[in-house]
Design a protein around this motif. Structure first.
Motif, PDB file in Angstrom:
ATOM      1  N   LYS A 143       0.849  -1.186   0.000  1.00  0.00           N
ATOM      2  CA  LYS A 143       0.000   0.000   0.000  1.00  0.00           C
ATOM      3  C   LYS A 143       0.890   1.242   0.000  1.00  0.00           C
ATOM      4  O   LYS A 143       2.070   1.194   0.342  1.00  0.00           O
ATOM      5  N   ASP A 144       0.283   2.352  -0.430  1.00  0.00           N
ATOM      6  CA  ASP A 144       0.954   3.658  -0.411  1.00  0.00           C
ATOM      7  C   ASP A 144       2.272   3.657  -1.180  1.00  0.00           C
ATOM      8  O   ASP A 144       3.321   4.095  -0.682  1.00  0.00           O
ATOM      9  N   LEU A 145       2.224   3.166  -2.406  1.00  0.00           N
ATOM     10  CA  LEU A 145       3.410   3.169  -3.257  1.00  0.00           C
ATOM     11  C   LEU A 145       3.295   4.266  -4.311  1.00  0.00           C
ATOM     12  O   LEU A 145       2.214   4.530  -4.842  1.00  0.00           O
ATOM     13  N   SER A 146       4.408   4.868  -4.640  1.00  0.00           N
ATOM     14  CA  SER A 146       4.400   5.856  -5.724  1.00  0.00           C
ATOM     15  C   SER A 146       4.317   5.144  -7.063  1.00  0.00           C
ATOM     16  O   SER A 146       4.633   3.954  -7.179  1.00  0.00           O
ATOM     17  N   ASP A 147       3.909   5.877  -8.085  1.00  0.00           N
ATOM     18  CA  ASP A 147       3.832   5.293  -9.427  1.00  0.00           C
ATOM     19  C   ASP A 147       5.203   4.835  -9.906  1.00  0.00           C
ATOM     20  O   ASP A 147       5.330   3.793 -10.562  1.00  0.00           O
ATOM     21  N   ALA A 148       6.230   5.609  -9.562  1.00  0.00           N
ATOM     22  CA  ALA A 148       7.590   5.229  -9.970  1.00  0.00           C
ATOM     23  C   ALA A 148       8.007   3.918  -9.316  1.00  0.00           C
ATOM     24  O   ALA A 148       8.641   3.065  -9.958  1.00  0.00           O
ATOM     25  N   SER A 149       7.630   3.736  -8.055  1.00  0.00           N
ATOM     26  CA  SER A 149       7.955   2.487  -7.355  1.00  0.00           C
ATOM     27  C   SER A 149       7.246   1.308  -8.002  1.00  0.00           C
ATOM     28  O   SER A 149       7.827   0.229  -8.170  1.00  0.00           O
ATOM     29  N   LYS A 150       5.990   1.513  -8.373  1.00  0.00           N
ATOM     30  CA  LYS A 150       5.223   0.438  -9.002  1.00  0.00           C
ATOM     31  C   LYS A 150       5.848   0.008 -10.323  1.00  0.00           C
ATOM     32  O   LYS A 150       5.938  -1.184 -10.616  1.00  0.00           O
ATOM     33  N   VAL A 151       6.282   0.978 -11.105  1.00  0.00           N
ATOM     34  CA  VAL A 151       6.903   0.665 -12.395  1.00  0.00           C
ATOM     35  C   VAL A 151       8.191  -0.127 -12.188  1.00  0.00           C
ATOM     36  O   VAL A 151       8.445  -1.138 -12.863  1.00  0.00           O
ATOM     37  N   HIS A 152       8.999   0.322 -11.238  1.00  0.00           N
ATOM     38  CA  HIS A 152      10.254  -0.377 -10.957  1.00  0.00           C
ATOM     39  C   HIS A 152       9.986  -1.794 -10.460  1.00  0.00           C
ATOM     40  O   HIS A 152      10.616  -2.762 -10.924  1.00  0.00           O
ATOM     41  N   MET A 153       9.040  -1.944  -9.558  1.00  0.00           N
ATOM     42  CA  MET A 153       8.721  -3.254  -9.011  1.00  0.00           C
ATOM     43  C   MET A 153       8.169  -4.180 -10.084  1.00  0.00           C
ATOM     44  O   MET A 153       8.486  -5.374 -10.113  1.00  0.00           O
ATOM     45  N   LEU A 154       7.354  -3.637 -10.974  1.00  0.00           N
ATOM     46  CA  LEU A 154       6.813  -4.450 -12.066  1.00  0.00           C
ATOM     47  C   LEU A 154       7.931  -4.984 -12.952  1.00  0.00           C
ATOM     48  O   LEU A 154       7.932  -6.162 -13.331  1.00  0.00           O
ATOM     49  N   ASN A 155       8.890  -4.140 -13.275  1.00  0.00           N
ATOM     50  CA  ASN A 155       9.996  -4.580 -14.124  1.00  0.00           C
ATOM     51  C   ASN A 155      10.806  -5.688 -13.455  1.00  0.00           C
ATOM     52  O   ASN A 155      11.240  -6.645 -14.117  1.00  0.00           O
ATOM     53  N   VAL A 156      10.998  -5.571 -12.142  1.00  0.00           N
ATOM     54  CA  VAL A 156      11.738  -6.607 -11.408  1.00  0.00           C
ATOM     55  C   VAL A 156      10.935  -7.903 -11.381  1.00  0.00           C
ATOM     56  O   VAL A 156      11.471  -8.994 -11.612  1.00  0.00           O
ATOM     57  N   PHE A 157       9.634  -7.779 -11.114  1.00  0.00           N
ATOM     58  CA  PHE A 157       8.776  -8.961 -11.070  1.00  0.00           C
ATOM     59  C   PHE A 157       8.769  -9.683 -12.413  1.00  0.00           C
ATOM     60  O   PHE A 157       8.865 -10.919 -12.472  1.00  0.00           O
ATOM     61  N   LYS A 158       8.689  -8.925 -13.488  1.00  0.00           N
ATOM     62  CA  LYS A 158       8.653  -9.529 -14.818  1.00  0.00           C
ATOM     63  C   LYS A 158       9.983 -10.196 -15.161  1.00  0.00           C
ATOM     64  O   LYS A 158      10.006 -11.202 -15.877  1.00  0.00           O
ATOM     65  N   GLN A 159      11.082  -9.668 -14.639  1.00  0.00           N
ATOM     66  CA  GLN A 159      12.374 -10.298 -14.890  1.00  0.00           C
ATOM     67  C   GLN A 159      12.465 -11.629 -14.153  1.00  0.00           C
ATOM     68  O   GLN A 159      12.938 -12.630 -14.709  1.00  0.00           O
ATOM     69  N   TYR A 160      11.978 -11.668 -12.904  1.00  0.00           N
ATOM     70  CA  TYR A 160      11.960 -12.942 -12.176  1.00  0.00           C
ATOM     71  C   TYR A 160      11.055 -13.952 -12.879  1.00  0.00           C
ATOM     72  O   TYR A 160      11.373 -15.146 -12.957  1.00  0.00           O
ATOM     73  N   ASP A 161       9.930 -13.478 -13.387  1.00  0.00           N
ATOM     74  CA  ASP A 161       9.033 -14.374 -14.119  1.00  0.00           C
ATOM     75  C   ASP A 161       9.714 -14.891 -15.386  1.00  0.00           C
ATOM     76  O   ASP A 161       9.627 -16.079 -15.701  1.00  0.00           O
ATOM     77  N   LYS A 162      10.395 -14.010 -16.090  1.00  0.00           N
ATOM     78  CA  LYS A 162      11.095 -14.414 -17.319  1.00  0.00           C
ATOM     79  C   LYS A 162      12.144 -15.470 -17.017  1.00  0.00           C
ATOM     80  O   LYS A 162      12.310 -16.439 -17.775  1.00  0.00           O
ATOM     81  N   ASN A 163      12.854 -15.299 -15.902  1.00  0.00           N
ATOM     82  CA  ASN A 163      13.896 -16.254 -15.530  1.00  0.00           C
ATOM     83  C   ASN A 163      13.312 -17.629 -15.207  1.00  0.00           C
ATOM     84  O   ASN A 163      14.018 -18.644 -15.293  1.00  0.00           O
ATOM     85  N   SER A 164      12.026 -17.663 -14.826  1.00  0.00           N
ATOM     86  CA  SER A 164      11.396 -18.931 -14.433  1.00  0.00           C
ATOM     87  C   SER A 164      10.531 -19.515 -15.542  1.00  0.00           C
ATOM     88  O   SER A 164       9.848 -20.519 -15.323  1.00  0.00           O
ATOM     89  N   TYR A 165      10.551 -18.886 -16.726  1.00  0.00           N
ATOM     90  CA  TYR A 165       9.657 -19.320 -17.796  1.00  0.00           C
ATOM     91  C   TYR A 165       9.938 -20.775 -18.166  1.00  0.00           C
ATOM     92  O   TYR A 165      11.078 -21.173 -18.358  1.00  0.00           O
ATOM     93  N   GLY A 166       8.865 -21.550 -18.223  1.00  0.00           N
ATOM     94  CA  GLY A 166       9.000 -22.959 -18.532  1.00  0.00           C
ATOM     95  C   GLY A 166       9.173 -23.835 -17.316  1.00  0.00           C
ATOM     96  O   GLY A 166       9.217 -25.061 -17.437  1.00  0.00           O
ATOM     97  N   ILE A 167       9.268 -23.228 -16.140  1.00  0.00           N
ATOM     98  CA  ILE A 167       9.389 -23.975 -14.883  1.00  0.00           C
ATOM     99  C   ILE A 167       8.041 -23.925 -14.170  1.00  0.00           C
ATOM    100  O   ILE A 167       7.484 -22.845 -13.954  1.00  0.00           O
ATOM    101  N   SER A 168       7.513 -25.068 -13.792  1.00  0.00           N
ATOM    102  CA  SER A 168       6.175 -25.119 -13.200  1.00  0.00           C
ATOM    103  C   SER A 168       6.117 -24.483 -11.819  1.00  0.00           C
ATOM    104  O   SER A 168       5.141 -23.817 -11.479  1.00  0.00           O
ATOM    105  N   ASP A 169       7.163 -24.682 -11.019  1.00  0.00           N
ATOM    106  CA  ASP A 169       7.176 -24.149  -9.656  1.00  0.00           C
ATOM    107  C   ASP A 169       7.525 -22.663  -9.698  1.00  0.00           C
ATOM    108  O   ASP A 169       8.637 -22.283 -10.053  1.00  0.00           O
ATOM    109  N   LYS A 170       6.559 -21.822  -9.330  1.00  0.00           N
ATOM    110  CA  LYS A 170       6.747 -20.370  -9.390  1.00  0.00           C
ATOM    111  C   LYS A 170       7.011 -19.756  -8.018  1.00  0.00           C
ATOM    112  O   LYS A 170       7.056 -18.528  -7.897  1.00  0.00           O
ATOM    113  N   SER A 171       7.190 -20.571  -6.993  1.00  0.00           N
ATOM    114  CA  SER A 171       7.385 -20.021  -5.656  1.00  0.00           C
ATOM    115  C   SER A 171       8.656 -19.175  -5.571  1.00  0.00           C
ATOM    116  O   SER A 171       8.714 -18.205  -4.811  1.00  0.00           O
TER     117      SER A 171
END
Length: 224
Positions: free
Chosen positions: A35-63
């Motif tokens: 909660k209470d995140l700036s738009d800039a923080s959200k954009v940065h966090m999204l990019n990091v999240f998407k990179q972790y997702d990309k690194n796990s692509y094709g792997i069933s366990d997403k934990s």
């Protein structure tokens, strides 16, 4: 008369926009755990999240995607490690959507040739995506890798489709975004691979698709 008697489709990043679904999932995470995140923080966090997702692509366990992300950005409310995989399994398939134009196009193609889906992934998640987007009402021939215990580009999964559709390999077009799993995989059994490349990526591999399209609507020219 159509030269081709069937078209097979990949699911993620071909029929369905996986990148957009990851965005949707991220904002569910923000709503539940931050909660209470700036738009800039959200954009940065999204990019990091998407990179972790990309690194796990094709792997069933997403934990690991969640554990790595929460380590970098401690949430206001912690998600137990035991809940991470179930969170992904439950929410991610529901983050996919499909537009009416694509559904209409698929119905039109279905009137001309047989159609089917070959997708890598778990049965639970892939079936949920297909049902939640209404693709189950269009496609009756669906092969999910976990269900048949083989994964693209393994030739066996393409042979299963040939047996199911009862057509010759030379009479099938396979449409997919991945040059190795989709295009090379289908070519190994003599199917013709159409590279779905909406972002106009450069093909720097030795793999030569039979055709390349930026929109699914371009498939119609192969059926005239």
């Amino acid at each position: 008369m159509n030269k081709y008697k069937a078209i097979l489709f990949d699911l993620d990043d071909t029929l369905l926009d996986r990148d957009r679904a990851v965005d949707h999932l991220f904002f569910i995470i923000l709503d539940k755990y931050y909660k209470d995140l700036s738009d800039a923080s959200k954009v940065h966090m999204l990019n990091v999240f998407k990179q972790y997702d990309k690194n796990s692509y094709g792997i069933s366990d997403k934990s690991k995607v969640f554990s790595s992300f929460f380590h970098d950005f401690p949430p206001n409310i912690a998600m137990p490690a035991t809940d991470m995989q179930e969170f992904w399994n439950h929410y991610f398939p529901r983050c996919f959507s499909i537009d009416e134009e694509t559904l209409t196009l698929l119905q039109l193609i279905k009137k001309k040739v047989k159609i089917g889906i070959i997708t890598n992934g778990t049965v639970r998640r892939q079936k949920a995506k297909i049902i939640n987007t209404g693709l189950d009402a269009i496609f009756k021939q669906i092969i999910i890798s976990e269900e048949v215990d083989c994964w693209k580009p393994d030739s066996h999964i393409f042979h299963l489709a040939l047996n199911t559709l009862k057509v010759e390999a030379e009479e099938i077009l396979f449409v997919g975004d991945d040059l190795t799993k989709d295009i090379l995989g289908c070519q190994n059994v003599k199917m013709k691979g159409i590279w779905f490349n909406p972002h106009k990526k450069i093909n720097d591999t030795h793999i030569k698709p039979f055709g390349e399209i930026q929109t699914l609507g371009s498939l119609l020219r192969y059926l005239d």
